[in-house]
Design a protein around this motif. Sequence first.
Motif, short mmCIF file in Angstrom:
data_model
loop_
_atom_site.label_atom_id
_atom_site.label_comp_id
_atom_site.label_asym_id
_atom_site.label_seq_id
_atom_site.Cartn_x
_atom_site.Cartn_y
_atom_site.Cartn_z
N MET A 410 0.59 -21.76 -108.91
CA MET A 410 0.93 -22.75 -107.59
C MET A 410 2.14 -21.58 -106.71
O MET A 410 2.69 -21.93 -105.91
CB MET A 410 2.07 -23.20 -108.86
CG MET A 410 1.08 -24.60 -109.40
SD MET A 410 3.16 -25.41 -109.75
CE MET A 410 4.14 -24.42 -111.11
N TYR A 423 -7.51 -21.27 -102.14
CA TYR A 423 -7.50 -22.84 -101.42
C TYR A 423 -8.73 -22.66 -100.26
O TYR A 423 -8.30 -22.40 -99.78
CB TYR A 423 -6.16 -22.61 -101.39
CG TYR A 423 -5.17 -22.94 -102.53
CD1 TYR A 423 -5.47 -23.01 -103.63
CD2 TYR A 423 -3.77 -23.81 -101.92
CE1 TYR A 423 -4.26 -22.43 -104.35
CE2 TYR A 423 -2.97 -24.06 -103.29
CZ TYR A 423 -3.64 -23.27 -104.05
OH TYR A 423 -1.81 -23.93 -105.35
N ARG A 437 2.61 -26.67 -102.56
CA ARG A 437 3.84 -27.74 -103.59
C ARG A 437 4.81 -28.60 -103.78
O ARG A 437 4.17 -29.58 -104.68
CB ARG A 437 4.75 -26.10 -104.20
CG ARG A 437 4.19 -24.43 -104.75
CD ARG A 437 4.69 -23.85 -105.72
NE ARG A 437 5.88 -23.90 -105.03
CZ ARG A 437 6.18 -22.19 -104.22
NH1 ARG A 437 4.65 -21.77 -104.26
NH2 ARG A 437 6.75 -22.03 -103.83
N ILE A 441 0.57 -30.68 -104.86
CA ILE A 441 1.05 -29.70 -106.01
C ILE A 441 1.99 -30.61 -106.71
O ILE A 441 2.78 -30.97 -106.60
CB ILE A 441 0.91 -28.58 -106.21
CG1 ILE A 441 -0.15 -28.02 -105.58
CG2 ILE A 441 1.18 -28.35 -107.81
CD1 ILE A 441 -0.52 -26.04 -105.64
N CYS A 480 2.22 -37.21 -100.35
CA CYS A 480 1.10 -36.10 -100.51
C CYS A 480 -0.34 -36.33 -99.71
O CYS A 480 0.01 -37.49 -99.08
CB CYS A 480 0.33 -35.73 -102.04
SG CYS A 480 0.36 -37.73 -103.12
N VAL A 537 -3.63 -32.43 -106.50
CA VAL A 537 -3.39 -31.31 -107.89
C VAL A 537 -2.27 -31.16 -108.41
O VAL A 537 -1.66 -31.41 -108.40
CB VAL A 537 -2.78 -29.71 -106.96
CG1 VAL A 537 -3.26 -28.61 -108.73
CG2 VAL A 537 -4.37 -29.08 -106.60
#
Length: 587
Positions: A410, A423, A437, A441, A480, A537
Amino acid sequence: MKIFFFCKPYLLSQKYTIVAYIALTLLSSAIGIISPYVIGNFLDDLVISADKSVIFRFCIIFGGLSILKILKDYITSIMYTKMQVQMGYDLNIRVIKHVQSLSLSFINQKDGMYLNQRFNGDSYNLITFCLTTLQGVITNIILIVVPFVILLANNWLITVLMIGFILVYITLYLALREWLYKAGLVFKESQAKFISKLYEQLKHIKLIKINSIQSELNKRAEDSFTDFKATAIHSQKANFVYSSLEGMIASIAQITLFVIGGLQIFNGNFTVGMFTIFNSYFSMMLNASRYFFGLGATYQNAMGSYNRIKDILKCRGESYGEKIVESIDRIELLDISFNYNTFPNNNYACEASSSNQEQETIVEDRAFDTAQVRVENVIDSFSAKFSKGNMYALSGPNGAGKSTIISLIMGLYIHEYDGEIKYDDVCIREIDMVTTRKRLIGFAEQEPLLINDSIRYNLDYNDNASINGIDLLKNTDNMCANSRTVSLDECIKILNMESFINQNSFSFIINEKNTNISGGEKQKISILKVLYKNPEVMIFDEPTSALDMNTTRKFINYLQKIKSDKIIIIVTHDEYVKGCCDEIVQI
């Protein structure tokens, strides 16, 4: 002056209010300068004139000036409070934001209560110093210059006497300033540590009760208090000596004035009214000089606060890249080594721009310095690949570094490892990990810490989200990249939380220590937060440790259903969960 330069942005934010505040203060100084003339002339008029109207005229003038001063004092006190509170908060939040940007491993080694007391007290101390000094310096310069001109025009001897005492004040300050600074700084440090030890008595209350170690923990506080008391007494002695010398000089100056003034009256050079005027102006200059002498002590105290805040701000925050990631198809860890005792790591494995390399986290602060001794790595030469469409079980014995690997994935230790983390072939040091994040995530801790607020707030951290039954409106700013929407109702059913939510509602307030809900419900709320966020994720740390078998099956089945457009990583010892995953990554 360093302190004013440092506080310049906060002073400029209130510049118009400060100008008005100083203007009103100058009005008060004008009233103070006029008053001796009014009183002195009144005394002479009483001796010379037989007209009783003199008394009434004096009462009206003096009373009017007094009312004007009271009104001015009220207005300036309100203005001062507003400025002091706002600017103190602005500086405080700046330091807090900076601390939040520092390395996680660095912060984990610090006492939170000590840090809070340190920069909270110091922030308001600096702002208070700037405001009072701005007002005080201007006012007292006027109260020295104007009376000086008046006295010089009427009696050079008293003027020379006043100059002599001012020089004595300056000499004493230069001799004692370093002593005052050191005494004040040591006191501030011991005070912050003592408050931290007091808070420890409450923070670990459950541990204290279980192990019956009240006396042992109290002893820690008592030892800290002993040090605090000693430094407090030393600081008080330093300030007392300083102020006593100042008072002694003022007394000698006042006695000298009375001797000279008395002789002038006996010689017929002064009337009683004239002496009153001279005494008032002399006292005005003397008090203004004493102000600057006292300002020296205040300045040394403020310099202690200034240096402590600068020590915090000199620690460079973690630097992230600027690349915005829209989607994550693959996460790779290549030959990763990490330990918690060496930071920061200067050997960046993946290429980054020179500007990013220059921004590596550097600890420069004496007060924060920590022994940096390299010990055996928590993780040594670890490699793994996580791809979209798969569910991974991260497994291994306790202490093997599973949680650390999750933190590294992370980007929580962005400059503190050897090896490469990518990534989709992009080094995470080149990526804006804060945004990543937030958008892509989701992480559910094994032992989550929930915020002292409603269940609803702990799901999306959004004060403005609305509740309609059990459906929330997702905040589009935090959505997201995956456009697939998720029903909160569905997520609640997967975790068998219907009864809990119906009984408590989303408005239920979780207390500060999270003791008004069970450990299992805390963990479910943490998992629910991730499921509802629906990121690309998903990471879960021992998610089934507090779930019954029925809930575990429903939860895992749901993850298998949605995994096609996600990377799902589960830290687990659960054999059932391992068996349902596509791959087991052994630590």
